[in-house]
Design a protein around this motif. Sequence first.
Motif, mmCIF file in Angstrom:
data_model
loop_
_atom_site.group_PDB
_atom_site.id
_atom_site.type_symbol
_atom_site.label_atom_id
_atom_site.label_comp_id
_atom_site.label_asym_id
_atom_site.label_seq_id
_atom_site.Cartn_x
_atom_site.Cartn_y
_atom_site.Cartn_z
ATOM 1 N N ARG A 1 0.832 -1.211 0.000
ATOM 2 C CA ARG A 1 0.000 0.000 0.000
ATOM 3 C C ARG A 1 0.862 1.254 0.000
ATOM 4 O O ARG A 1 0.562 2.223 -0.725
ATOM 5 C CB ARG A 1 -0.924 -0.018 1.221
ATOM 6 N N SER B 1 0.904 3.678 -3.258
ATOM 7 C CA SER B 1 0.172 4.928 -3.025
ATOM 8 C C SER B 1 1.076 6.147 -3.102
ATOM 9 O O SER B 1 0.595 7.260 -3.315
ATOM 10 C CB SER B 1 -0.530 4.893 -1.662
ATOM 11 N N ASP C 1 0.747 8.524 -6.157
ATOM 12 C CA ASP C 1 -0.539 9.211 -6.189
ATOM 13 C C ASP C 1 -0.634 10.266 -5.097
ATOM 14 O O ASP C 1 -1.096 11.390 -5.338
ATOM 15 C CB ASP C 1 -1.671 8.193 -6.030
ATOM 16 N N GLU D 1 -5.039 -3.297 -4.148
ATOM 17 C CA GLU D 1 -4.121 -2.153 -4.102
ATOM 18 C C GLU D 1 -3.791 -1.675 -5.511
ATOM 19 O O GLU D 1 -3.661 -0.466 -5.748
ATOM 20 C CB GLU D 1 -2.842 -2.538 -3.348
ATOM 21 N N TRP E 1 -4.585 2.118 -6.793
ATOM 22 C CA TRP E 1 -3.507 3.078 -6.966
ATOM 23 C C TRP E 1 -2.850 3.093 -8.347
ATOM 24 O O TRP E 1 -2.110 4.029 -8.647
ATOM 25 C CB TRP E 1 -2.402 2.823 -5.928
#
Length: 446
Positions: free
Chosen positions: A266, A270, A273, A424, A428
């Motif tokens: 994660r 992430s 982003d 995930e 993302w």
Amino acid sequence: MSDLPRSAAARALKLAGLPFGIAGRATLGLTKRLGGKPAEAVAEELQRRTADQLFKVLGELKGGAMKFGQALSIFEAALPEQLAEPYRATLTKLQDSAPPMPASTVHRVLAEELGPNWRRRLRKFEDVPAAAASIGQVHKARWTDNREVAVKIQYPGAAKALRSDLNQIARVAGLFGALFPGVEVKPLIEELKARVGEELDYEHEAEAQRGFAKAYADDPEIAVPRVLFQTPRVLVTDWLDGRPLSDVIAHGTQAERDHAGLLFVRFLFSGPDRAGLLHADPHPGNFRITPDGRLGVLDYGLVARLPDGFPRHIGTLLRVGMSGDFETVVEGLRREGFIRAGVEIQPEDLYEYLNPFIDPAREKTFKFSREWMRTQFQRITDIRGGSMAMKINLPPSYLLIHRVWSSGVGVLAQLGAEAPFRGELERWLPGFVDDPADEERDLVDA
């Protein structure tokens, strides 16, 4: 003269002697076998002694030698089990520890960087380092407001040692390639050399860490220490307590491994982003599980700047590859510069080569394991896989992304983590979720 454990000449001599030392052990093993000792026992002893010599040298020298060892340690899970066991302990030691530099040297660097009255800022400074790694070590102290802080101090002579080590390791790259079949050692060395300047500049690292800290401020799952002060060779951040990820790998329950693996993925996916940044050094020594269950992330010396997030074509081509349409994937990779003009690739060969990335995305929940990773490495080191490695070209803008994906898979296999990783990717990775409105835009001329 460098304050690293050896002079440049001595370091080069030590690294250059590795192949001869290992060859000598092989000769000794052959002699023992001719003397009647079972071949299997001789091989196991040779493997153990080779690992001890190889990674003892890398760890003692710090600098580029240790950084290279840390990068290799991620791929330990791909080794056959009969080879992995003697290597495992020596490999994982490289992930977050190294012999420390003397306190007198530490004090000298602090005086040079913070001034002779550095103790006014760093109160209750602990001379024994809490961690020592490839180009610097970390000490615990108290800041001016009495908060606990981590003080990262670069080894004097680190720049020269880093470059010298990597040049020398490049000359004996074949030795490491033999120990880790399937790992492309020379490109790994070249990438480390290209990033030397970034990793040595703590002001550059502080800028990246501040970007992550802002993006993940008060996050319930990810902990990024705040930067309080920096110079080119000293970095002061909030102290972060936690259990090293390497300890979770070695001793964690399955639930702890699954939790760590999910947060690990994660965070990596992430970052582009949320922060426009990708943490590009995902070896276990850079991660902790905090007492409240968050993933603590350390060391931001190597990052990829992706202000627009992950390139959309990655998600689109991954999705198309999952459908089995590898002819389209070949053409998409060609447009993106992964396949040079005039180079022909069979779609079925590309499938074998990319399967380690596609396989985990197929199922809602996926179980990573050492056995699975060994199977993947066997696939890409057969005749077709070997030729594929020579045909794939990594454009500069994708180098660190590829490193993160490859290294991340290695860490997840070490963890043996099982979790809904596909979710995930859907959350993302742009282009991964099938959106008919975007399909034509994604696959037309790039």
